[in-house]
Motif scaffolding. Sequence first.
Motif, PDB file in Angstrom:
ATOM      1  N   PRO A 149     -24.039  11.917   3.604  1.00 51.85           N
ATOM      2  CA  PRO A 149     -23.063  10.842   3.442  1.00 51.85           C
ATOM      3  C   PRO A 149     -22.533  10.685   2.026  1.00 51.85           C
ATOM      4  CG  PRO A 149     -25.265   9.931   3.579  1.00 51.85           C
ATOM      5  CD  PRO A 149     -25.402  11.394   3.869  1.00 51.85           C
ATOM      6  N   SER A 150     -23.038  11.445   1.075  1.00 51.03           N
ATOM      7  CA  SER A 150     -22.659  11.226  -0.315  1.00 51.03           C
ATOM      8  C   SER A 150     -21.684  12.287  -0.809  1.00 51.03           C
ATOM      9  CB  SER A 150     -23.897  11.230  -1.218  1.00 51.03           C
ATOM     10  OG  SER A 150     -24.497  12.507  -1.220  1.00 51.03           O
ATOM     11  N   LYS A 151     -20.904  11.904  -1.814  1.00 44.59           N
ATOM     12  CA  LYS A 151     -20.069  12.816  -2.597  1.00 44.59           C
ATOM     13  C   LYS A 151     -19.127  13.628  -1.717  1.00 44.59           C
ATOM     14  CE  LYS A 151     -23.471  12.996  -6.287  1.00 44.59           C
ATOM     15  NZ  LYS A 151     -24.471  12.111  -5.625  1.00 44.59           N
ATOM     16  N   GLY A 152     -19.192  14.916  -1.796  1.00 46.22           N
ATOM     17  CA  GLY A 152     -18.286  15.848  -1.176  1.00 46.22           C
ATOM     18  C   GLY A 152     -18.334  17.111  -2.003  1.00 46.22           C
ATOM     19  N   PRO A 153     -17.820  18.231  -1.499  1.00 43.94           N
ATOM     20  CA  PRO A 153     -18.046  19.509  -2.176  1.00 43.94           C
ATOM     21  C   PRO A 153     -17.453  19.642  -3.569  1.00 43.94           C
ATOM     22  CG  PRO A 153     -17.365  19.847   0.098  1.00 43.94           C
ATOM     23  CD  PRO A 153     -17.180  18.390  -0.187  1.00 43.94           C
ATOM     24  N   MET A 154     -16.342  18.919  -3.873  1.00 48.17           N
ATOM     25  CA  MET A 154     -15.637  19.281  -5.101  1.00 48.17           C
ATOM     26  C   MET A 154     -14.954  18.077  -5.742  1.00 48.17           C
ATOM     27  SD  MET A 154     -13.054  22.488  -5.411  1.00 48.17           S
ATOM     28  CE  MET A 154     -12.305  22.985  -6.948  1.00 48.17           C
ATOM     29  N   LEU A 155     -14.954  18.059  -7.091  1.00 40.97           N
ATOM     30  CA  LEU A 155     -14.214  17.072  -7.873  1.00 40.97           C
ATOM     31  C   LEU A 155     -13.604  17.767  -9.079  1.00 40.97           C
ATOM     32  CD1 LEU A 155     -15.142  13.468  -8.851  1.00 40.97           C
ATOM     33  CD2 LEU A 155     -14.558  15.093 -10.659  1.00 40.97           C
ATOM     34  N   VAL A 156     -12.358  17.376  -9.425  1.00 46.04           N
ATOM     35  CA  VAL A 156     -11.703  17.922 -10.605  1.00 46.04           C
ATOM     36  C   VAL A 156     -11.078  16.778 -11.395  1.00 46.04           C
ATOM     37  CG1 VAL A 156     -11.217  20.148  -9.520  1.00 46.04           C
ATOM     38  CG2 VAL A 156      -9.518  18.311  -9.391  1.00 46.04           C
ATOM     39  N   GLY A 157     -10.886  17.004 -12.686  1.00 46.20           N
ATOM     40  CA  GLY A 157     -10.226  16.011 -13.518  1.00 46.20           C
ATOM     41  C   GLY A 157      -9.802  16.606 -14.844  1.00 46.20           C
ATOM     42  N   VAL A 158      -8.649  16.141 -15.358  1.00 44.14           N
ATOM     43  CA  VAL A 158      -8.164  16.512 -16.688  1.00 44.14           C
ATOM     44  C   VAL A 158      -8.074  15.222 -17.491  1.00 44.14           C
ATOM     45  CG1 VAL A 158      -6.296  17.537 -18.023  1.00 44.14           C
ATOM     46  CG2 VAL A 158      -6.868  18.467 -15.764  1.00 44.14           C
ATOM     47  N   HIS A 159      -8.743  15.177 -18.635  1.00 40.35           N
ATOM     48  CA  HIS A 159      -9.002  13.894 -19.280  1.00 40.35           C
ATOM     49  C   HIS A 159      -8.277  13.668 -20.597  1.00 40.35           C
ATOM     50  CE1 HIS A 159     -11.821  13.016 -16.122  1.00 40.35           C
ATOM     51  NE2 HIS A 159     -12.361  14.210 -16.295  1.00 40.35           N
ATOM     52  N   SER A 160      -7.345  14.531 -20.937  1.00 42.12           N
ATOM     53  CA  SER A 160      -6.422  14.276 -22.029  1.00 42.12           C
ATOM     54  C   SER A 160      -5.053  14.005 -21.419  1.00 42.12           C
ATOM     55  CB  SER A 160      -6.338  15.483 -22.970  1.00 42.12           C
ATOM     56  OG  SER A 160      -5.234  15.353 -23.851  1.00 42.12           O
ATOM     57  N   SER A 161      -4.344  12.995 -21.934  1.00 42.22           N
ATOM     58  CA  SER A 161      -3.037  12.673 -21.361  1.00 42.22           C
ATOM     59  C   SER A 161      -2.046  13.817 -21.504  1.00 42.22           C
ATOM     60  CB  SER A 161      -2.478  11.413 -22.028  1.00 42.22           C
ATOM     61  OG  SER A 161      -2.338  11.606 -23.427  1.00 42.22           O
ATOM     62  N   SER A 162      -2.277  14.714 -22.456  1.00 40.95           N
ATOM     63  CA  SER A 162      -1.410  15.879 -22.630  1.00 40.95           C
ATOM     64  C   SER A 162      -1.980  17.124 -21.961  1.00 40.95           C
ATOM     65  CB  SER A 162      -1.190  16.160 -24.122  1.00 40.95           C
ATOM     66  OG  SER A 162      -2.423  16.436 -24.776  1.00 40.95           O
TER      67      SER A 162
END
Length: 342
Positions: A149-162
Amino acid sequence: MVERTNENSRSINRRGYLGAIAGIAATPVVGSVTGAADVDSESELEDEIEDGGTVDLDSDTVYEIDGTIRVTDLDELTINGNGATLEVGPTDGYVCKLGTYESPIDDLTVTDLNIDITADGAGGRALECHANDDLEVSDITVEGKHDTPSKGPMLVGVHSSSGSGTVSNVSMPDGGEEVSGGRGGTGMLVSDYHTGSVTIEDCHIGPFPDNGIYCSSDEGEVHVEGGTFENTNVAGVRLDGDNCSLKNAEFEYDESIPGFGGQRPVRCDGGDIEISGLDIYMSISQTECIRVMPDTESVSIEDCSISGGGARDAISVTSGAGPVDAEDIDVEGDVRETVYHY
């Protein structure tokens, strides 16, 4: 299908990550399975990843992972999977956590990797990728059904506004099991802390119980281009954020899955969203194909084809939503309204 060769199998067993010690990965315990080759002293997987730079996995090799590979504060990390497989043991935690939203990797690339979650209870977060400036994730296959029931296989993120990133050719055809009253795993999450721009293109996502692709970043841009989505609960693609778009994707909804309370292709939760070129087949009985929620500021929908005759409405707009401009929507079969305002 993942190809396994016993002579190339590697076993990497790890103690569980101590979450209270931020930024420090678990101490590895390394060995080889019966009949498998020894792990090369200079290529122990976690050590290579922790050092950053370029990490080349051996082609057609199975790396058995029990625990968490976690790295932060790297300038650059490139993992060339070369068709290798990460075989995940039972876990509802993290398998490969590459950066965090607070300590992302400046330039992060992960390519050509198979992830096997066919073991019972191997439904944790298989791959989490946080980049600061540049992100590339491509040719990733997740084999097996997510079953926790938790999470899921994948997460992505880009953390600079540029910063910017591309996630392409990710395949999760088996989806996930409904194990928690409609709150099971999501196929691919975009981090809540994403502030850059990411394009998700040509991905194949099967029936997950809690969205196929889900983004809810207030500041970042998410652009979904192409790909196929099948029978996902809540939404195949769920968008919330400024300057989001969904273009030229295919949705096939032909199976009502027990426990999935509302299977729909698209849900718009907030921000300004552009939708075009969708091909939606909906033969199962559902309220709508595209849902616009009240916090959405504006939605443009054009050049979409809807067939199958299962949806009551093509597009449903909840009271309080901003303007919805729908043009050139081709609907086959009986629907109450092309655009219905609640």
